[in-house]
Design a protein around this motif. Structure first.
Motif, PDB file in Angstrom:
ATOM      1  N   LEU A 192      13.001 108.022  -7.707  1.00 61.02           N
ATOM      2  CA  LEU A 192      13.129 106.998  -6.663  1.00 61.02           C
ATOM      3  C   LEU A 192      14.605 106.797  -6.360  1.00 61.02           C
ATOM      4  CD1 LEU A 192      10.573 104.270  -7.863  1.00 61.02           C
ATOM      5  CD2 LEU A 192      10.269 105.920  -6.010  1.00 61.02           C
ATOM      6  N   ARG A 193      14.949 106.762  -5.097  1.00 63.94           N
ATOM      7  CA  ARG A 193      16.345 106.593  -4.687  1.00 63.94           C
ATOM      8  C   ARG A 193      16.540 105.215  -4.079  1.00 63.94           C
ATOM      9  NH1 ARG A 193      14.115 111.289  -3.501  1.00 63.94           N
ATOM     10  NH2 ARG A 193      14.975 113.177  -4.466  1.00 63.94           N
ATOM     11  N   THR A 198      19.758 106.222  -8.513  1.00 66.53           N
ATOM     12  CA  THR A 198      18.554 107.050  -8.498  1.00 66.53           C
ATOM     13  C   THR A 198      17.813 106.867  -9.812  1.00 66.53           C
ATOM     14  OG1 THR A 198      19.630 108.702  -7.078  1.00 66.53           O
ATOM     15  CG2 THR A 198      17.621 109.372  -8.211  1.00 66.53           C
ATOM     16  N   TYR A 199      16.543 106.510  -9.721  1.00 66.06           N
ATOM     17  CA  TYR A 199      15.706 106.272 -10.891  1.00 66.06           C
ATOM     18  C   TYR A 199      14.895 107.527 -11.189  1.00 66.06           C
ATOM     19  CZ  TYR A 199      16.597 101.307 -10.022  1.00 66.06           C
ATOM     20  OH  TYR A 199      17.194 100.087  -9.820  1.00 66.06           O
ATOM     21  N   PHE A 200      14.906 107.925 -12.449  1.00 63.68           N
ATOM     22  CA  PHE A 200      14.072 109.009 -12.937  1.00 63.68           C
ATOM     23  C   PHE A 200      13.092 108.383 -13.923  1.00 63.68           C
ATOM     24  CE2 PHE A 200      18.014 110.730 -11.504  1.00 63.68           C
ATOM     25  CZ  PHE A 200      17.727 111.968 -10.946  1.00 63.68           C
ATOM     26  N   LEU A 201      11.825 108.356 -13.564  1.00 61.49           N
ATOM     27  CA  LEU A 201      10.828 107.612 -14.337  1.00 61.49           C
ATOM     28  C   LEU A 201       9.827 108.565 -14.970  1.00 61.49           C
ATOM     29  CD1 LEU A 201      10.105 104.968 -11.541  1.00 61.49           C
ATOM     30  CD2 LEU A 201      11.631 104.664 -13.486  1.00 61.49           C
ATOM     31  N   ARG A 236      25.321 108.791 -15.927  1.00 61.02           N
ATOM     32  CA  ARG A 236      23.919 108.920 -16.334  1.00 61.02           C
ATOM     33  C   ARG A 236      23.622 107.895 -17.424  1.00 61.02           C
ATOM     34  NH1 ARG A 236      25.404 114.438 -15.351  1.00 61.02           N
ATOM     35  NH2 ARG A 236      24.048 115.359 -13.732  1.00 61.02           N
ATOM     36  N   ILE A 237      22.503 107.172 -17.251  1.00 64.63           N
ATOM     37  CA  ILE A 237      22.146 106.085 -18.160  1.00 64.63           C
ATOM     38  C   ILE A 237      20.706 106.274 -18.627  1.00 64.63           C
ATOM     39  CG2 ILE A 237      21.903 103.578 -18.434  1.00 64.63           C
ATOM     40  CD1 ILE A 237      23.917 103.221 -16.183  1.00 64.63           C
ATOM     41  N   LEU A 238      20.469 106.031 -19.894  1.00 64.14           N
ATOM     42  CA  LEU A 238      19.125 106.049 -20.465  1.00 64.14           C
ATOM     43  C   LEU A 238      18.654 104.625 -20.666  1.00 64.14           C
ATOM     44  CD1 LEU A 238      16.713 107.456 -21.947  1.00 64.14           C
ATOM     45  CD2 LEU A 238      18.059 107.218 -24.056  1.00 64.14           C
ATOM     46  N   SER A 333      37.201 103.308 -11.417  1.00 65.47           N
ATOM     47  CA  SER A 333      37.963 102.731 -10.312  1.00 65.47           C
ATOM     48  C   SER A 333      37.210 102.813  -8.999  1.00 65.47           C
ATOM     49  CB  SER A 333      39.313 103.443 -10.180  1.00 65.47           C
ATOM     50  OG  SER A 333      39.112 104.851 -10.009  1.00 65.47           O
ATOM     51  N   ASP A 334      36.440 103.878  -8.785  1.00 63.44           N
ATOM     52  CA  ASP A 334      35.649 104.008  -7.571  1.00 63.44           C
ATOM     53  C   ASP A 334      34.192 103.684  -7.880  1.00 63.44           C
ATOM     54  OD1 ASP A 334      37.805 104.886  -6.007  1.00 63.44           O
ATOM     55  OD2 ASP A 334      37.592 106.917  -6.811  1.00 63.44           O
ATOM     56  N   PRO A 335      33.450 103.156  -6.901  1.00 59.85           N
ATOM     57  CA  PRO A 335      32.025 102.906  -7.136  1.00 59.85           C
ATOM     58  C   PRO A 335      31.314 104.181  -7.555  1.00 59.85           C
ATOM     59  CG  PRO A 335      32.751 101.881  -5.096  1.00 59.85           C
ATOM     60  CD  PRO A 335      33.883 102.754  -5.561  1.00 59.85           C
ATOM     61  N   SER A 336      30.509 104.082  -8.594  1.00 62.64           N
ATOM     62  CA  SER A 336      29.849 105.260  -9.133  1.00 62.64           C
ATOM     63  C   SER A 336      28.446 105.411  -8.570  1.00 62.64           C
ATOM     64  CB  SER A 336      29.754 105.155 -10.657  1.00 62.64           C
ATOM     65  OG  SER A 336      31.010 105.044 -11.246  1.00 62.64           O
ATOM     66  N   ARG A 337      27.988 106.647  -8.585  1.00 65.78           N
ATOM     67  CA  ARG A 337      26.560 106.908  -8.419  1.00 65.78           C
ATOM     68  C   ARG A 337      25.949 106.911  -9.814  1.00 65.78           C
ATOM     69  NH1 ARG A 337      25.864 112.028  -7.078  1.00 65.78           N
ATOM     70  NH2 ARG A 337      27.975 112.501  -7.738  1.00 65.78           N
ATOM     71  N   VAL A 338      24.716 106.448  -9.915  1.00 70.27           N
ATOM     72  CA  VAL A 338      24.076 106.329 -11.224  1.00 70.27           C
ATOM     73  C   VAL A 338      22.729 107.027 -11.203  1.00 70.27           C
ATOM     74  CG1 VAL A 338      23.075 104.737 -12.903  1.00 70.27           C
ATOM     75  CG2 VAL A 338      25.234 104.165 -11.797  1.00 70.27           C
ATOM     76  N   HIS A 339      22.474 107.838 -12.225  1.00 74.96           N
ATOM     77  CA  HIS A 339      21.160 108.408 -12.481  1.00 74.96           C
ATOM     78  C   HIS A 339      20.606 107.714 -13.723  1.00 74.96           C
ATOM     79  CE1 HIS A 339      21.776 112.506 -10.211  1.00 74.96           C
ATOM     80  NE2 HIS A 339      21.864 111.438  -9.432  1.00 74.96           N
ATOM     81  N   LEU A 340      19.525 106.971 -13.537  1.00 76.24           N
ATOM     82  CA  LEU A 340      18.926 106.178 -14.621  1.00 76.24           C
ATOM     83  C   LEU A 340      17.597 106.789 -15.032  1.00 76.24           C
ATOM     84  CD1 LEU A 340      18.832 103.592 -16.391  1.00 76.24           C
ATOM     85  CD2 LEU A 340      17.655 102.475 -14.484  1.00 76.24           C
ATOM     86  N   LEU A 341      17.509 107.254 -16.268  1.00 78.03           N
ATOM     87  CA  LEU A 341      16.250 107.753 -16.811  1.00 78.03           C
ATOM     88  C   LEU A 341      15.556 106.631 -17.560  1.00 78.03           C
ATOM     89  CD1 LEU A 341      14.178 109.953 -17.571  1.00 78.03           C
ATOM     90  CD2 LEU A 341      15.619 110.504 -19.548  1.00 78.03           C
ATOM     91  N   VAL A 342      14.328 106.314 -17.159  1.00 77.72           N
ATOM     92  CA  VAL A 342      13.512 105.295 -17.818  1.00 77.72           C
ATOM     93  C   VAL A 342      12.363 106.008 -18.518  1.00 77.72           C
ATOM     94  CG1 VAL A 342      12.159 103.191 -17.511  1.00 77.72           C
ATOM     95  CG2 VAL A 342      14.077 103.685 -15.964  1.00 77.72           C
TER      96      VAL A 342
END
Length: 375
Positions: A192-193, A198-201, A236-238, A333-342
């Motif tokens: 899901l974006r 971006t969520y990875f479920l 990337r976040i878990l 320093s710059d806004p990040s893009r995040v990939h979140l694995l749930v």
């Protein structure tokens, strides 16, 4: 008053009868032999998907013990299919099928069927879903043939998978291909974006499915990063939780090489609210105990992967965790893009989906014209 799951099972069957469903797909809760769903005396067909280690305190700690429990759904003179299994599990399934009087077949891969030149396309990602699709095709075909309205006639079984007949390949009709390609299962290899996030479920909750989930995430995250190229840094976040007697070590072991910058742990509580849905609250587990479990999971992560420098955090609710992640675009320093694995729990994934898409709770998106029951 029966326990919660047994009550839902009885209610499910009641609704199926009242609504005159065309077909009820009944999935066991735990095991099979002694599961409360195992009351259908003459199902049309039975299926066993890939076996793994789950609910071992109840089902047993070995694959043969688990296979014995799973084979409890077999019924006399009812065809049964299994995905390819480890030899020791397959031997038990075959033995129980013979004793019960069920004809057991091993389902071939979905690629082995005749697609008439059409590329094999599945709506669900991951190798395990290809095995599931192969099994599903066999189960659906038997049901269609039982209705004498459609379905594909079997070709003679001439191949064996060990001592068990290999189910014959089928002609994949246009309708079958459309169904397999359009299959949508929220919470299973789902992406899901939402803006920069971006969520990875994936509700993986066994060691085997956790390994598959990790492999899928690495590939999907890399593909997503390539498709949505940006000069902004990627984090990337878990987000993880494991429930019951499941050992977090065997889950978290597989996520060390996923390139995570943060690992977040929270209980399966969507949010602090007096209006929390009952389905999202386990009255068998106190909140303090859930948080202690999260702290334990964080400690386990640090022991397994502390050397890779992943920062960790525990949040009290799923909402708190998502708020923290959403505000985390200041990681650099710059806004990040995040990939979140749930991952780690279907209840955790369900809680995330209920926050991201509240309409799922109310059923507003249930516009299907096909009545299919599942418990």
């Amino acid at each position: 008053m029966p326990p919660y799951f047994k009550f839902l099972t009885v209610m499910g069957f009641y609704v199926f009868v009242k609504e005159k469903v065309d077909v009820a797909i009944v999935e066991v809760g735990i095991g099979g032999q002694y599961d409360c769903t195992n009351v259908v005396r003459k199902p049309v067909v039975c299926g066993v998907s890939s076996l793994g280690f789950d609910h071992t305190a109840i089902l047993g700690a070995t694959l043969p013990e688990i296979a014995w429990q799973k084979a409890g759904i077999f019924k006399p003179d009812v065809p049964a299919f299994t995905s390819p299994q480890a030899d020791e599990a397959l031997a038990v399934l075959a033995d129980r099928a013979r004793n019960i009087g069920a004809a057991l077949f091993v389902s071939p891969s979905v690629e082995s069927h005749d697609w008439h030149g059409t590329p094999v396309s599945l709506g669900l990602a991951g190798n395990v879903q290809r095995a599931n699709a192969g099994l599903a095709v066999q189960l659906v075909n038997v049901w269609l043939r039982s209705r004498k309205t459609s379905g594909v006639e079997w070709k003679p079984c001439v191949k064996m998978h060990g001592s068990i007949p290999l189910a014959p390949s089928l002609d994949i009709t246009g309708e079958m291909a459309e169904g397999l390609g359009g299959c949508d299962w929220p919470g299973r290899h789902q992406v899901l974006r939402r803006g920069n996030l971006t969520y990875f479920l994936d509700g993986a909750h066994t060691p085997e499915s956790a390994k598959t989930c990790a492999e899928w995430f690495v590939e999907a995250s890399q593909r997503e990063n390539f498709d949505v190229w940006s000069s902004r840094p990627l984090k990337r976040i878990l987000l993880f939780n494991a429930t019951g007697a499941r050992c977090a070590d065997s889950f978290l072991l597989h996520f060390g090489d996923c390139g995570f910058d943060f690992a977040v742990f929270c209980p399966n509580i969507a949010m602090k609210s007096v209006k929390r849905l009952a389905d999202q609250v386990s009255v068998a587990v106190m909140e303090d105990e859930s948080l202690r479990r999260c702290e334990s999971n964080r400690t386990t992560w640090s022991k397994l992967h502390g050397a890779v420098g992943v920062r960790t955090k525990v949040c009290a609710t799923i909402s708190d965790a998502l708020d923290w992640v959403s505000s985390g675009f200041v990681f650099c320093s710059d806004p990040s893009r995040v990939h979140l694995l749930v991952t780690g729990s279907l209840h955790l994934v369900g809680g995330v989906l209920s926050i991201l898409d509240p309409d799922l709770e109310s059923g507003k998106k249930n516009g299907s014209g096909i009545c299919v029951g599942s418990v």
